[in-house]
Write a protein that holds these residues in place. Structure first.
Motif, PDB file in Angstrom:
ATOM      1  N   ILE A 165     -15.843  11.067  27.914  1.00  0.00           N
ATOM      2  CA  ILE A 165     -15.304  12.026  26.896  1.00  0.00           C
ATOM      3  C   ILE A 165     -14.784  10.907  25.531  1.00  0.00           C
ATOM      4  O   ILE A 165     -14.697   9.548  25.589  1.00  0.00           O
ATOM      5  CB  ILE A 165     -13.886  12.434  27.289  1.00  0.00           C
ATOM      6  CG1 ILE A 165     -14.075  13.409  28.307  1.00  0.00           C
ATOM      7  CG2 ILE A 165     -13.610  13.191  25.743  1.00  0.00           C
ATOM      8  CD1 ILE A 165     -13.195  13.363  29.287  1.00  0.00           C
ATOM      9  N   LYS A 166     -15.032  11.351  24.079  1.00  0.00           N
ATOM     10  CA  LYS A 166     -14.610  10.195  22.582  1.00  0.00           C
ATOM     11  C   LYS A 166     -13.246  10.801  22.817  1.00  0.00           C
ATOM     12  O   LYS A 166     -12.628  12.400  22.904  1.00  0.00           O
ATOM     13  CB  LYS A 166     -15.604  10.675  21.744  1.00  0.00           C
ATOM     14  CG  LYS A 166     -16.774   9.872  22.078  1.00  0.00           C
ATOM     15  CD  LYS A 166     -18.036   9.942  21.233  1.00  0.00           C
ATOM     16  CE  LYS A 166     -18.625   8.300  21.450  1.00  0.00           C
ATOM     17  NZ  LYS A 166     -19.944   8.447  21.096  1.00  0.00           N
ATOM     18  N   LEU A 167     -12.572   9.777  22.313  1.00  0.00           N
ATOM     19  CA  LEU A 167     -11.414  10.854  21.641  1.00  0.00           C
ATOM     20  C   LEU A 167     -11.184   9.585  19.954  1.00  0.00           C
ATOM     21  O   LEU A 167     -10.935   8.843  20.101  1.00  0.00           O
ATOM     22  CB  LEU A 167     -10.109   9.925  22.927  1.00  0.00           C
ATOM     23  CG  LEU A 167      -8.396  10.710  21.402  1.00  0.00           C
ATOM     24  CD1 LEU A 167      -8.568  12.044  22.003  1.00  0.00           C
ATOM     25  CD2 LEU A 167      -7.332  10.225  22.327  1.00  0.00           C
ATOM     26  N   GLN A 168     -10.690  10.550  19.022  1.00  0.00           N
ATOM     27  CA  GLN A 168     -10.430  10.266  17.801  1.00  0.00           C
ATOM     28  C   GLN A 168      -9.023   9.979  17.640  1.00  0.00           C
ATOM     29  O   GLN A 168      -8.821  11.243  17.587  1.00  0.00           O
ATOM     30  CB  GLN A 168     -11.364   9.992  17.030  1.00  0.00           C
ATOM     31  CG  GLN A 168     -11.626   9.918  15.670  1.00  0.00           C
ATOM     32  CD  GLN A 168     -12.591  10.317  14.590  1.00  0.00           C
ATOM     33  OE1 GLN A 168     -13.332  10.161  14.574  1.00  0.00           O
ATOM     34  NE2 GLN A 168     -12.058  11.368  13.988  1.00  0.00           N
ATOM     35  N   VAL A 169      -8.374   9.432  17.313  1.00  0.00           N
ATOM     36  CA  VAL A 169      -6.865   9.275  16.566  1.00  0.00           C
ATOM     37  C   VAL A 169      -6.761   9.286  15.421  1.00  0.00           C
ATOM     38  O   VAL A 169      -7.293   7.502  15.065  1.00  0.00           O
ATOM     39  CB  VAL A 169      -5.876   8.274  17.821  1.00  0.00           C
ATOM     40  CG1 VAL A 169      -4.464   8.767  17.404  1.00  0.00           C
ATOM     41  CG2 VAL A 169      -5.734   8.876  19.099  1.00  0.00           C
ATOM     42  N   LYS A 170      -6.473   9.577  14.434  1.00  0.00           N
ATOM     43  CA  LYS A 170      -6.334   9.330  12.953  1.00  0.00           C
ATOM     44  C   LYS A 170      -5.430   9.058  12.468  1.00  0.00           C
ATOM     45  O   LYS A 170      -4.139  10.572  12.629  1.00  0.00           O
ATOM     46  CB  LYS A 170      -7.180  10.067  11.797  1.00  0.00           C
ATOM     47  CG  LYS A 170      -8.657   9.451  11.968  1.00  0.00           C
ATOM     48  CD  LYS A 170     -10.077  10.116  11.177  1.00  0.00           C
ATOM     49  CE  LYS A 170     -10.935   9.668  11.669  1.00  0.00           C
ATOM     50  NZ  LYS A 170     -11.665  10.321  10.469  1.00  0.00           N
ATOM     51  N   LEU A 171      -4.135   7.765  12.029  1.00  0.00           N
ATOM     52  CA  LEU A 171      -2.705   7.734  11.420  1.00  0.00           C
ATOM     53  C   LEU A 171      -3.377   7.736   9.981  1.00  0.00           C
ATOM     54  O   LEU A 171      -3.545   6.211   9.953  1.00  0.00           O
ATOM     55  CB  LEU A 171      -1.890   7.174  12.294  1.00  0.00           C
ATOM     56  CG  LEU A 171      -1.303   7.465  13.730  1.00  0.00           C
ATOM     57  CD1 LEU A 171      -1.656   5.646  14.120  1.00  0.00           C
ATOM     58  CD2 LEU A 171      -0.663   8.321  14.215  1.00  0.00           C
ATOM     59  N   GLY A 172      -2.404   8.446   9.172  1.00  0.00           N
ATOM     60  CA  GLY A 172      -2.278   8.441   8.146  1.00  0.00           C
ATOM     61  C   GLY A 172      -0.480   8.149   7.393  1.00  0.00           C
ATOM     62  O   GLY A 172       0.278   9.198   7.778  1.00  0.00           O
ATOM     63  N   PHE A 173      -0.352   6.960   7.005  1.00  0.00           N
ATOM     64  CA  PHE A 173       1.241   6.465   6.499  1.00  0.00           C
ATOM     65  C   PHE A 173       1.328   5.976   5.069  1.00  0.00           C
ATOM     66  O   PHE A 173       0.420   6.348   4.245  1.00  0.00           O
ATOM     67  CB  PHE A 173       1.417   5.200   7.756  1.00  0.00           C
ATOM     68  CG  PHE A 173       1.240   5.360   8.888  1.00  0.00           C
ATOM     69  CD1 PHE A 173       2.254   5.507   9.660  1.00  0.00           C
ATOM     70  CD2 PHE A 173       0.019   5.002   9.684  1.00  0.00           C
ATOM     71  CE1 PHE A 173       2.502   5.655  11.195  1.00  0.00           C
ATOM     72  CE2 PHE A 173       0.098   4.933  10.753  1.00  0.00           C
ATOM     73  CZ  PHE A 173       1.208   5.371  11.585  1.00  0.00           C
ATOM     74  N   PRO A 208       0.643  -0.885   0.033  1.00  0.00           N
ATOM     75  CA  PRO A 208       0.466  -0.310  -0.070  1.00  0.00           C
ATOM     76  C   PRO A 208       1.329   1.297  -0.196  1.00  0.00           C
ATOM     77  O   PRO A 208       1.661   1.376   0.703  1.00  0.00           O
ATOM     78  CB  PRO A 208      -0.808  -0.088   0.999  1.00  0.00           C
ATOM     79  CG  PRO A 208      -1.041  -1.397   1.397  1.00  0.00           C
ATOM     80  CD  PRO A 208       0.711  -2.103   1.747  1.00  0.00           C
ATOM     81  N   ALA A 209       1.010   1.755  -0.710  1.00  0.00           N
ATOM     82  CA  ALA A 209       0.915   3.513  -1.075  1.00  0.00           C
ATOM     83  C   ALA A 209       0.415   4.726   0.369  1.00  0.00           C
ATOM     84  O   ALA A 209       1.436   5.163   0.816  1.00  0.00           O
ATOM     85  CB  ALA A 209       1.269   3.886  -1.854  1.00  0.00           C
ATOM     86  N   PHE A 210      -0.761   4.085   0.671  1.00  0.00           N
ATOM     87  CA  PHE A 210      -0.749   4.808   2.096  1.00  0.00           C
ATOM     88  C   PHE A 210      -2.126   3.732   2.493  1.00  0.00           C
ATOM     89  O   PHE A 210      -2.500   2.860   2.178  1.00  0.00           O
ATOM     90  CB  PHE A 210      -1.967   5.977   1.095  1.00  0.00           C
ATOM     91  CG  PHE A 210      -1.192   6.779   0.505  1.00  0.00           C
ATOM     92  CD1 PHE A 210      -0.876   8.291   0.922  1.00  0.00           C
ATOM     93  CD2 PHE A 210      -1.108   6.560  -1.039  1.00  0.00           C
ATOM     94  CE1 PHE A 210      -0.286   9.219  -0.093  1.00  0.00           C
ATOM     95  CE2 PHE A 210      -0.653   7.450  -1.681  1.00  0.00           C
ATOM     96  CZ  PHE A 210       0.103   8.899  -1.711  1.00  0.00           C
ATOM     97  N   ILE A 211      -1.623   4.552   3.803  1.00  0.00           N
ATOM     98  CA  ILE A 211      -2.211   3.029   5.046  1.00  0.00           C
ATOM     99  C   ILE A 211      -3.103   4.220   5.608  1.00  0.00           C
ATOM    100  O   ILE A 211      -2.452   5.192   6.623  1.00  0.00           O
ATOM    101  CB  ILE A 211      -1.418   2.324   6.110  1.00  0.00           C
ATOM    102  CG1 ILE A 211      -0.645   1.555   4.657  1.00  0.00           C
ATOM    103  CG2 ILE A 211      -1.886   1.599   6.766  1.00  0.00           C
ATOM    104  CD1 ILE A 211       0.442   1.183   4.829  1.00  0.00           C
ATOM    105  N   HIS A 212      -4.520   4.211   6.186  1.00  0.00           N
ATOM    106  CA  HIS A 212      -4.878   4.996   7.061  1.00  0.00           C
ATOM    107  C   HIS A 212      -5.862   3.951   8.898  1.00  0.00           C
ATOM    108  O   HIS A 212      -6.420   3.766   7.702  1.00  0.00           O
ATOM    109  CB  HIS A 212      -5.861   5.722   6.352  1.00  0.00           C
ATOM    110  CG  HIS A 212      -5.812   6.412   4.921  1.00  0.00           C
ATOM    111  ND1 HIS A 212      -5.222   7.955   5.485  1.00  0.00           N
ATOM    112  CD2 HIS A 212      -5.488   6.696   3.860  1.00  0.00           C
ATOM    113  CE1 HIS A 212      -5.260   8.576   4.316  1.00  0.00           C
ATOM    114  NE2 HIS A 212      -5.140   7.671   3.104  1.00  0.00           N
ATOM    115  N   LEU A 213      -5.609   5.171   9.615  1.00  0.00           N
ATOM    116  CA  LEU A 213      -5.437   3.914  10.326  1.00  0.00           C
ATOM    117  C   LEU A 213      -6.577   4.785  11.480  1.00  0.00           C
ATOM    118  O   LEU A 213      -5.753   5.734  11.428  1.00  0.00           O
ATOM    119  CB  LEU A 213      -4.535   4.008  11.429  1.00  0.00           C
ATOM    120  CG  LEU A 213      -5.176   2.731  12.277  1.00  0.00           C
ATOM    121  CD1 LEU A 213      -5.435   1.185  12.410  1.00  0.00           C
ATOM    122  CD2 LEU A 213      -3.268   2.498  13.286  1.00  0.00           C
TER     123      LEU A 213
END
Length: 860
Positions: free
Chosen positions: A194-202, A173-178
């Motif tokens: 409380i809600k916490l959202q974490v997004k990682l784009g590699f 994969p050229a891009f990986i979104h987690l």
């Protein structure tokens, strides 16, 4: 090669890199490409661009309408290159795509590909490691709260990973979104988590990653007496929220700005942004719940190994770790603008604090409020190409050619109002200058616009702070200006405002009244400073008799709902938060007008049946006003995102139950009562938008009915309308906002002219030209022309006549195309049956508790 390129890229001249990474959503003409067709992206020097493609929207024939491109390309020659996308003419090379291997245990989630890996703990809050540039980097998250959440339990409630491919030879994969979703619970049953959202784009091949965190207080506000001040019992108080990245035996450093030297850290270093660095740092914007200034020390603190270092007042920093010839940097986005923030470093570890409050002055996250922060993480080594983030710009010619947004083209640049709009970028009254005027900075305020028109007549000595909250959709206006001009400053304003709207101006809860939940808050109350209500309209410190007809109280309302800018932002960026905001606002405003499908809601609708701003449940009719128009526009925006015909059909239903082609306008509509009826033009603009969309989907009975209504009202306008300020005596506040609103008449008449005979078109256009001439002269010579509300209205409504003046009118024959007598629902009986059919005792009880806070508190 195509004759028309789709987009271009620009990188900073000072940027030293081999490869440019980019992301952009582009429109495509109907029928150009379909999902099953392999695509490629090329430069005009014939270089292929490594690109992953994600369709965002479709035309009625199921061809791709909007396409998100994520890619990278060599920097050499990039600023002179043009780019386009097209179907491959030869058979696609089959590459065995490598899926992201996942292994989930009770305590961890492990994800791997041939050149990337990531492991996450399921039992602790965002804890684990990832691989970049062939090296393992450990990360952890830390949060410190004051009050009820000082001790909390965290749980991972959901996660997903999405790989995207560029047909690379190894299939990786050229891009990986987690994406990871957490809940933080206090243990108190009356407090929602409380809600916490974490997004990682590699981007593994480039050693790049972007991390985005969003923290949300999902609790409802008390809003006693209709006021929304700081200090709510369900507010969350944050002392610190930080991300740490570590690697053993790594050297640490901090660079405070790109043009300054890197400072090595032997023991520890700390860069702390406690204020904006501007001259108005002590603005009333920064009052806390006690009505006291929340900033004690405005200086930017940079301390290395115990010694205070020089630092710019507005740093753009990066923290660095270097280990085994691999250097990793963390560069927060909009660092000083979102104070209080900090970067810290010590051997083997760097930490980025999204919130770093002063002692005893915690950050207050109000009920229904959220905040998003982001940073770029980059690992550099001899084996990884040096990368830089490029700015993408869509070709204005191509955008106009696709027809995705009718009447938006470079021709608008020739409109006589364009020069006035241009003052929003330059000069002492630009949107950037207005930020400085009241220090519209800090994590809550940054991105919003100064509602300076509310200061008209103010003579006090203190700063007058007022927040705009996207009235009349300046987000749409900024994006339109960026698309036709290519000036990146418009895009900067749009990016900042979009983030602010999504986080701060929308009420992120499902636990309040259904007609409030997920709604958009109004701007600051008219002619009053924000006080401690911040972006929540009404403060307990406001005077009750501030102006004539002062209302006071209340939360989100259908008269203030703007979704088209968010929709366009989603298409241009692929921002899923913007997409969800549009759909959420559509659900909310639908509830405002249609009820919540409960017996209690049914009774409330019956009680309010004679309110002029709500649907009359007895007759099934909607008010001819801007609220109904906003409702229609939200439905249309949601249709364009989803292609769900139910949204479009609901708009048809609303039109039939609001206006008729045989309305006796003079006798029944009372449109001469300008103060109460001016917004009929907003409704007609929504009808025009419906016609644009329905004509592409298919011209049916609803389409012809809407055309007949539009032309019928345009005839009345051509005979009766005039610039509002020609009769100032009938207006409560005769100012140039009325001239800007006149542009709506110009727009409606200009579009109606395209559906009728040549003789009628001449009449409509003549009236439009007469009003437009007045508007240009009135605003150009006014000392109000720089006001935010004026500029927002101009950007939203100008130029339709400039685009349509050369369009040949085409008579749309409507006779016989729909029933002579339109059968309108009476509303009451059908709604009762609908509610009874869905009756649920549990849901009735849940909704009753939301509507009656005292009951909810007692049960808790």
């Amino acid at each position: 090669m195509q004759s028309q390129h789709h987009f271009s890229l620009r990188v900073p001249e000072s940027g030293k890199a081999d490869t440019a990474s980019f992301s952009i959503g582009i429109p495509l003409s109907q029928g150009l490409c379909y999902v099953h067709q392999p695509l490629h992206c090329k430069r005009n020097d014939n270089q292929l661009v490594m690109c992953a493609f994600t369709p965002l929207a479709w035309w009625p024939d199921h061809s791709v309408k909007w396409l998100l491109l994520e890619g990278h390309t060599p920097v050499a020659g990039i600023n002179e290159s043009q780019f386009w996308v097209e179907p491959k003419q030869t058979a696609a090379i089959k590459v065995n795509q490598e899926h992201v291997a996942s292994l989930e245990s009770e305590s961890t989630i492990s994800l791997t590909t041939c050149n990337w890996a990531c492991q996450l703990s399921k039992t602790t809050l965002f804890d684990g490691y990832f691989m970049l540039a062939g090296k393992r980097w450990t990360f952890s998250f830390n949060s410190q709260f004051t009050g009820e959440f000082s001790e909390y339990h965290s749980s991972l409630t959901d996660w997903h990973v999405e790989p995207k491919y560029c047909d690379q030879p190894d299939g990786s994969p050229a891009f990986i979104h987690l994406a990871l979703y957490y809940e933080l619970s206090s243990g108190r049953p009356d407090l929602a988590p409380i809600k916490l959202q974490v997004k990682l784009g590699f981007e593994p091949a480039l050693g790049l990653a972007r991390i985005t965190t969003t923290i949300t207080n999902t609790n409802p506000a008390e809003h006693n007496g209709g006021t929304w001040d700081l200090g709510d019992p369900r507010s969350v108080f944050i002392d610190n929220m930080s991300l740490s990245i570590s690697s053993e035996q790594a050297y640490a450093a901090i660079q405070v700005s790109p043009d300054t030297a890197i400072v090595s850290i032997n023991l520890d270093g700390h860069l702390w942004q406690r204020a904006s660095g501007g001259s108005r740092w002590d603005s009333p914007n920064h009052l806390n719940h006690a009505r006291e200034l929340s900033i004690h020390d405005p200086a930017t603190h940079f301390i290395v190994d115990g010694i205070t270092q020089q630092a710019p007042a507005r740093p753009e920093p990066a923290a660095l770790l270097t280990s085994q010839n691999v250097q990793l940097s963390v560069s927060p986005d909009r660092f000083w603008q979102n104070f209080p923030t900090s970067l810290a470093a010590e051997p083997g570890k760097i930490s980025w604090s999204m919130f770093k409050a002063e002692p005893g002055l915690p950050v207050e996250l109000q009920p229904g409020e959220q905040k998003t922060h982001s940073a770029i993480i980059q690992a550099k080594s001899e084996t990884v190409a040096k990368a830089i983030i490029a700015n993408a710009t869509i070709s204005a010619d191509w955008f106009a050619l696709t027809g995705v947004f009718p009447r938006l083209s470079e021709h608008l640049l020739s409109d006589p109002l364009q020069s006035l709009i241009g003052e929003g970028l330059d000069g002492p009254s630009s949107f950037f200058a207005k930020r400085e005027a009241i220090d519209e900075y800090g994590w809550r305020h940054f991105g919003d616009l100064y509602a300076d028109h509310e200061t008209d007549g103010y003579t006090g000595d203190t700063l007058f702070t007022s927040h705009y909250n996207n009235q009349y959709d300046p987000l749409l206006g900024f994006l339109k200006q960026w698309l036709i001009s290519g000036d990146q400053r418009w895009r900067e304003l749009a990016d900042d405002l979009a983030r602010h709207i999504i986080d701060i101006d929308i009420y992120h809860t499902e636990l309040d009244k259904p007609e409030y939940n997920q709604g958009l808050f109004w701007h600051t109350d008219h002619y009053l400073p924000a006080e401690t209500a911040t972006h929540r309209t009404y403060s307990r410190h406001h005077k009750g008799n501030a102006y004539q007809d002062h209302a006071g109280g209340g939360g989100p309302g259908g008269q203030h709902c703007y979704t088209t800018g968010l929709q366009l932002y989603y298409f241009l960026t692929g921002c899923q938060a913007a997409q969800q905001a549009v759909l959420g606002l559509t659900d909310w405003i639908t509830t405002v007008y249609e009820g919540d499908d409960t017996l209690f809601g049914l009774l409330l609708s019956y009680k309010n049946r004679h309110r002029i701003d709500l649907k009359n449940i007895s007759t099934g009719t909607y008010p001819l006003d801007r609220g109904t128009a906003n409702y229609m526009m939200a439905l249309l925006d949601s249709f364009e995102i989803t292609n769900d015909l139910q949204y479009l059909q609901q708009v048809s239903y609303i039109i039939r139950h609001t206006v008729s082609p045989d309305d006796d306008i003079a006798e029944t509509r009372n449109l001469e009562n300008v103060e109460n009826c001016w917004f009929y033009t907003v409704f007609l603009q929504a009808v025009c938008r419906y016609l644009d969309i329905q004509s592409v989907v298919g011209k049916n009975q609803d389409y012809y009915y809407a055309v007949a209504c539009l032309v019928h009202y345009a005839h009345w306008m051509a005979d009766n309308e005039y610039p509002y300020l020609e009769k100032p005596d009938i207006l409560e506040y005769p100012n140039q906002t009325w001239s800007a609103q006149d542009l709506r008449k110009v727009a409606v008449l200009s579009i109606a002219a395209t559906y009728t005979s040549e003789d009628n078109a001449l009449r409509f256009r003549a009236k439009a030209a007469e009003i437009k001439h007045y508007v240009v002269n009135a605003i150009s010579s006014s000392n109000e022309k720089h006001y935010t509300r004026i500029l927002a209205l101009l950007m939203q409504n100008y130029g339709i006549d400039t685009i349509e003046c050369t369009t040949s009118p085409t008579v749309v024959e409507t006779a016989g195309k729909f029933p002579v007598s339109i059968q309108r629902d009476k509303g009451w009986q059908g709604y009762v049956f609908h509610v009874i059919k869905r009756l649920s005792v549990k849901r009735e009880w849940q909704q009753l508790q939301k509507r009656v806070p005292a009951l909810r508190r007692k049960l808790s």
